[in-house]
Structure formats: C-alpha cells, structure tokens
Motif scaffolding. Structure first.
Motif, short mmCIF file in Angstrom:
data_model
loop_
_atom_site.label_atom_id
_atom_site.label_comp_id
_atom_site.label_asym_id
_atom_site.label_seq_id
_atom_site.Cartn_x
_atom_site.Cartn_y
_atom_site.Cartn_z
N ALA A 252 5.15 39.40 -26.17
CA ALA A 252 3.97 38.53 -26.07
C ALA A 252 4.31 37.24 -25.34
CB ALA A 252 3.42 38.24 -27.46
N LEU A 253 5.51 36.71 -25.57
CA LEU A 253 5.91 35.48 -24.88
C LEU A 253 6.16 35.71 -23.40
CD1 LEU A 253 8.37 33.80 -27.42
CD2 LEU A 253 6.07 33.05 -26.83
N VAL A 254 6.78 36.83 -23.07
CA VAL A 254 7.06 37.14 -21.67
C VAL A 254 5.77 37.44 -20.90
CG1 VAL A 254 8.25 38.77 -20.13
CG2 VAL A 254 9.39 37.94 -22.19
N ASP A 255 4.75 37.90 -21.62
CA ASP A 255 3.41 38.15 -21.06
C ASP A 255 3.42 39.27 -20.02
OD1 ASP A 255 0.80 38.12 -20.35
OD2 ASP A 255 0.71 36.01 -19.76
N PRO A 256 3.35 40.52 -20.48
CA PRO A 256 3.36 41.66 -19.55
C PRO A 256 2.09 41.79 -18.73
CG PRO A 256 2.95 42.41 -21.79
CD PRO A 256 3.26 40.95 -21.89
N ASP A 257 1.05 41.05 -19.08
CA ASP A 257 -0.22 41.17 -18.37
C ASP A 257 -0.29 40.33 -17.09
OD1 ASP A 257 -1.21 42.94 -20.29
OD2 ASP A 257 -1.91 41.29 -21.57
N MET A 258 0.70 39.47 -16.86
CA MET A 258 0.69 38.67 -15.63
C MET A 258 0.87 39.59 -14.42
SD MET A 258 2.89 35.25 -16.62
CE MET A 258 2.13 34.22 -15.37
N LEU B 234 4.72 26.73 -15.28
CA LEU B 234 4.03 26.80 -13.99
C LEU B 234 2.78 27.65 -14.01
CD1 LEU B 234 6.98 27.19 -11.44
CD2 LEU B 234 5.95 25.11 -12.36
N GLY B 235 2.68 28.54 -14.97
CA GLY B 235 1.54 29.45 -14.98
C GLY B 235 1.61 30.51 -13.90
N VAL B 236 2.80 30.72 -13.34
CA VAL B 236 3.00 31.78 -12.34
C VAL B 236 4.10 32.71 -12.85
CG1 VAL B 236 2.27 30.31 -10.43
CG2 VAL B 236 4.69 30.44 -11.02
N PRO B 237 4.08 33.96 -12.42
CA PRO B 237 5.01 34.94 -12.99
C PRO B 237 6.38 34.95 -12.33
CG PRO B 237 3.53 36.02 -11.46
CD PRO B 237 3.09 34.58 -11.52
N VAL B 238 7.37 35.40 -13.09
CA VAL B 238 8.65 35.80 -12.51
C VAL B 238 8.42 37.15 -11.85
CG1 VAL B 238 11.01 36.53 -13.01
CG2 VAL B 238 10.04 34.54 -14.19
N LYS B 239 8.67 37.21 -10.54
CA LYS B 239 8.38 38.45 -9.80
C LYS B 239 9.63 39.27 -9.48
CE LYS B 239 3.96 37.09 -7.81
NZ LYS B 239 3.08 37.16 -6.63
N PHE B 240 10.77 38.59 -9.33
CA PHE B 240 12.01 39.31 -9.03
C PHE B 240 13.15 38.70 -9.83
CE2 PHE B 240 9.44 40.09 -5.29
CZ PHE B 240 9.68 41.43 -5.02
N ALA C 181 15.57 43.19 -7.94
CA ALA C 181 14.52 44.16 -8.25
C ALA C 181 13.31 43.43 -8.83
CB ALA C 181 15.03 45.20 -9.25
N PRO C 182 12.13 44.03 -8.72
CA PRO C 182 10.94 43.45 -9.37
C PRO C 182 11.18 43.30 -10.86
CG PRO C 182 10.31 45.21 -7.86
CD PRO C 182 11.80 45.26 -7.96
N PHE C 183 10.67 42.21 -11.41
CA PHE C 183 10.86 41.95 -12.83
C PHE C 183 9.94 42.84 -13.66
CE2 PHE C 183 9.73 39.43 -16.68
CZ PHE C 183 10.96 39.50 -17.30
N ASP C 184 10.54 43.55 -14.61
CA ASP C 184 9.80 44.43 -15.52
C ASP C 184 9.85 43.82 -16.92
OD1 ASP C 184 8.73 46.44 -17.06
OD2 ASP C 184 10.46 47.78 -16.87
N PRO C 185 8.76 43.19 -17.40
CA PRO C 185 8.83 42.49 -18.68
C PRO C 185 9.17 43.40 -19.85
CG PRO C 185 6.56 42.64 -17.89
CD PRO C 185 7.44 43.07 -16.77
N ARG C 186 8.60 44.62 -19.89
CA ARG C 186 8.88 45.53 -21.00
C ARG C 186 10.34 46.00 -20.96
NH1 ARG C 186 3.50 46.39 -19.86
NH2 ARG C 186 2.13 46.36 -21.71
N GLY C 187 10.83 46.32 -19.78
CA GLY C 187 12.21 46.72 -19.66
C GLY C 187 13.16 45.57 -20.03
#
Length: 413
Positions: free
Chosen positions: A186-192, A379-385, A396-402
């Motif tokens: 929930a903190l990492v926010d997989p929906d971003m 920042l309200g922006v996602p970690v993408k890589f 690699a692309p960031f996978d929050p669940r992984g």
C-alpha cells in the motif's frame, strides 16, 4: 646589378623560389582549414554529412557561446567522409550487441532483491515474537527508518501494523508476513502509472519523436543510466538517438558514445568541452526529427541542487528542446544509497524541470529500499526504473509487487 640578375637566372635561385612558393601555399591552406571549424561544432557519431552553413531556424532563446550555430556533422573537408569513418556494414552489424529482453531483466533483479532481504527479516523476526512490547515496536521503527522509509511513511506503517496485529491477535508467521506485505505494498502504491510515455506526438500534422530528458546530481550514475535505458529501448525495437548535453565533463560524451556504439545508436555531441549544452540538446532533437526516430534521449550535466544558475540552465535546456518537439519525459536519476538527502535533491529538480519519473540506481532492496516510498510521496511521481548492478542490462522497470514480495519473501527460512 648584373651579378644579381645573373644569380636570379641560376638553377639555385629557381629551386629556392619554388620552395618558398610551396611553403606559402601550405600556410594558407592550414589557416583556411582552421578558420572553417567552429569550436562549438556539434557532431553526430558516426559522422554524417551536414550543411556547413549555420542554420537559420535555431530558437532565439538558445544560449550561445559563439556566433556559429551548432551543426549535425563536421564541415571540415579534411575530416574523413562517411565511407572512411564508418566500418563496413558487415563488421558493424557483427559488433552490435543484442540487449537482454525486459522479462529476463526483471527476473534477475528480483532474485538480487530477494538475496539481500535484511529489512524483511528484521521486521518479521520481531513481529513473530508473539506479545510485543514497546521495545519491540521501537526496534521495528528503527529498521524502517534505517531503510530510508521516511518519518511520515514509517508512522503510517507502524500504526497499521499495531492495529492489525492487535485486532487479529496473530501469531502465525505466514499471516504476519501477509499483513506486512499488504501494508508495504500500500505504501509503494502499485496503482501509480509507471509506464514510459513514449507515444510519438503529433505537431502541426507531423509525427515527432518522443523526447526524454535525463537529469540528476553528479555521481548518481546518470550517464551510465542513459546508456542502459537506450539498451532497453533498443530491446523494445525502438529507433533511438542520444544527445550528449553533459558538455562540462570531458569523459561524458565519450562514455555515451561507447554505450551507443554497442547497440548501434548514434550520438549527437559537441566537439569542445564546456560548449553550450542547450545547443547540443536542440541539435539532438532536430536530428531525431529529421531521421524520424522513435525516441531522442538527452543526457545532461550533473547539477548540485544548491546551484540556482545551473538549475535555471536545466530549465532553459528543456525549453529549447521543445522548439523541435515536446518533452515527453523528464527522468530524475537518484542514488538510492544517498538516503534522505536524495529527497532534497529530488524536490529541487522537480521544481526546475517538472520531473515525471524516478530512476533509482544502486538499490539493494534491503537497507535502503524505503527510499522508493519516500521519494514517491515527496514528489507524487512514480519510480519507473531501478538498477541493482554494474552490468549493461542491470536496469529494469520497477515492479512494486515484485519489489515487496522480494523483501518480505526473502525473510523465509
């Protein structure tokens, strides 16, 4: 007088005169050749033919060190031609590497995360003790803060864990692990939305390349990350041009050119250290437009966040690039090991350039993994890589669940 005239008619006088004439011709040729080269020339590697005259449509607000406009290739006639400079097609094709597909990258990075899960082991070790006291909860809190989760996120997670453990009265380790996983996720926010915006925009009826601007502080591995990101794009079968707008570090353009050569990607660069970075960025996008490539990826010099003039320059670089095509992404490269200091850097860069995504390098997933949460919340922006190693394909692309599964799952055994 008769003796002087007689000397001029001698063979020695003729030889001397010819030698002087040849010397004068050589000096004139060298002077003309050196005058034709501008110190701020921007070239494309491998070299391509380009007009020698300055271009008339450069933006008015593009900063210039010299009066000459940048060019896409060297104009000096003494330089080798395309045929002389480029290797034979067979040799070139055989030397180009095939980057690793994304699926293989993500599996390998997840394994590396799971192999160093001290954060998960520390928290689960305490939660599994049964009846928890104040000292136990302080131990969990300390582990989260050491992991750079940040005060706000740590408080949120601690409150959620205390509530759920008390309500459910759990002692089963599997259930405790599941609770921790749910709260961390929930903190990492997989929906971003962590996808790269690489859709090519339509401007005045023509299709432009997607333009990606890379920014960051010195020492974060930014230029290396640009090279690794180019490999990802090539693996996705996209055509790419790189712009070496880090003109203040002598080795940066050479380093980027090496990355480009390995996967067959050309690099627009300046021939002079300290040249105008906005001119290089402008020319890179222009070249991308003229070649109809999919993506233009521009590297910039590492800035210290307290240097306001340099931060202003980043804003100007972005503005100049938009004269050719809209900037699709601004990716901020952060070193995960810098901890909360990286948060201050991120905030200043976001204000100057409008950051759209984060690239975290040197992320080990255990001691410093919490920065994923803290930087996103700030920042309200996602970690993408994310990057976890020195290898060419260790991005690699960031996978929050992984990511969460690796941290929590690694605590097993």
């Amino acid at each position: 007088m008769d003796a002087f005239i007689s000397y001029l008619q001698s063979p020695w006088a003729i030889v001397i005169a010819l030698a002087v004439a040849v010397l004068i011709g050589v000096l004139i040729r060298v002077a003309v050749s050196s005058r034709r080269r501008s110190p701020d020339d921007v070239s494309l590697q491998p070299q391509v033919q380009a007009p020698a005259e300055p271009r008339s449509d450069a933006p008015a607000d593009a900063p210039r060190d010299e009066a000459d406009q940048p060019r896409a290739g060297p104009a000096d006639a003494a330089e080798p031609t395309v045929e002389e400079a480029a290797p034979a097609p067979e040799a070139s094709a055989s030397s180009i590497e095939r980057p690793e597909p994304l699926r293989g990258r993500m599996e390998r990075l997840r394994e590396r995360l799971a192999s160093s899960g001290s954060l998960g082991r520390a928290i689960l070790g305490v939660l599994s003790r049964g009846q928890l006291g104040a000292a136990d909860w302080e131990e969990i809190e300390e582990s989260l803060l050491i992991a750079d989760l940040g005060l706000e996120a740590t408080d949120t997670l601690m409150e959620a864990l205390k509530r759920r453990v008390a309500v459910e009265s759990v002692t089963d380790e599997a259930r405790i692990r599941e609770i921790l996983r749910e709260e961390l996720l929930a903190l990492v926010d997989p929906d971003m939305d962590r996808s790269m915006n690489l859709e090519r925009p339509q401007v005045d009826g023509s299709t432009k390349p997607a333009v990606v601007l890379m920014v960051g502080v010195n020492g974060t591995g930014k230029t290396t990350t640009v090279g690794k990101l180019a490999r990802i794009l090539v693996a996705e079968e996209k055509s790419v041009i790189l712009g070496a707008a880090d003109t203040f570090r002598a080795a940066a353009a050479d380093q980027l050119a090496t990355w480009g050569e390995r996967v067959g990607v050309d690099v627009v660069r300046s021939e002079r250290e300290g040249a105008d970075p906005a001119s290089v960025a402008f020319e890179a996008v222009r070249e991308g437009v003229s070649r109809d490539v999919d993506v233009v990826l521009v590297d910039t010099a590492g800035r210290l966040q307290n240097k306001s003039t340099l931060m202003d320059e980043l804003g100007k670089i972005k503005r100049v690039m938009t004269k050719q095509a809209p900037v699709s992404e601004v990716l901020l490269v952060l070193d995960a090991t810098t901890g909360q200091n990286g948060m201050k850097q991120a905030e200043v860069f976001a204000e100057a350039t409008g950051v759209t995504g984060i690239v975290l390098t040197k992320l080990d997933g255990s001691a410093k993994g919490g920065i994923v949460v803290s930087v996103q919340r700030a920042l309200g922006v996602p970690v993408k890589f994310v990057g976890l190693g020195e290898g060419a394909d260790d991005l690699a692309p960031f996978d929050p669940r992984g990511f969460v599964d690796a941290i929590v799952g690694s605590a097993q055994g």
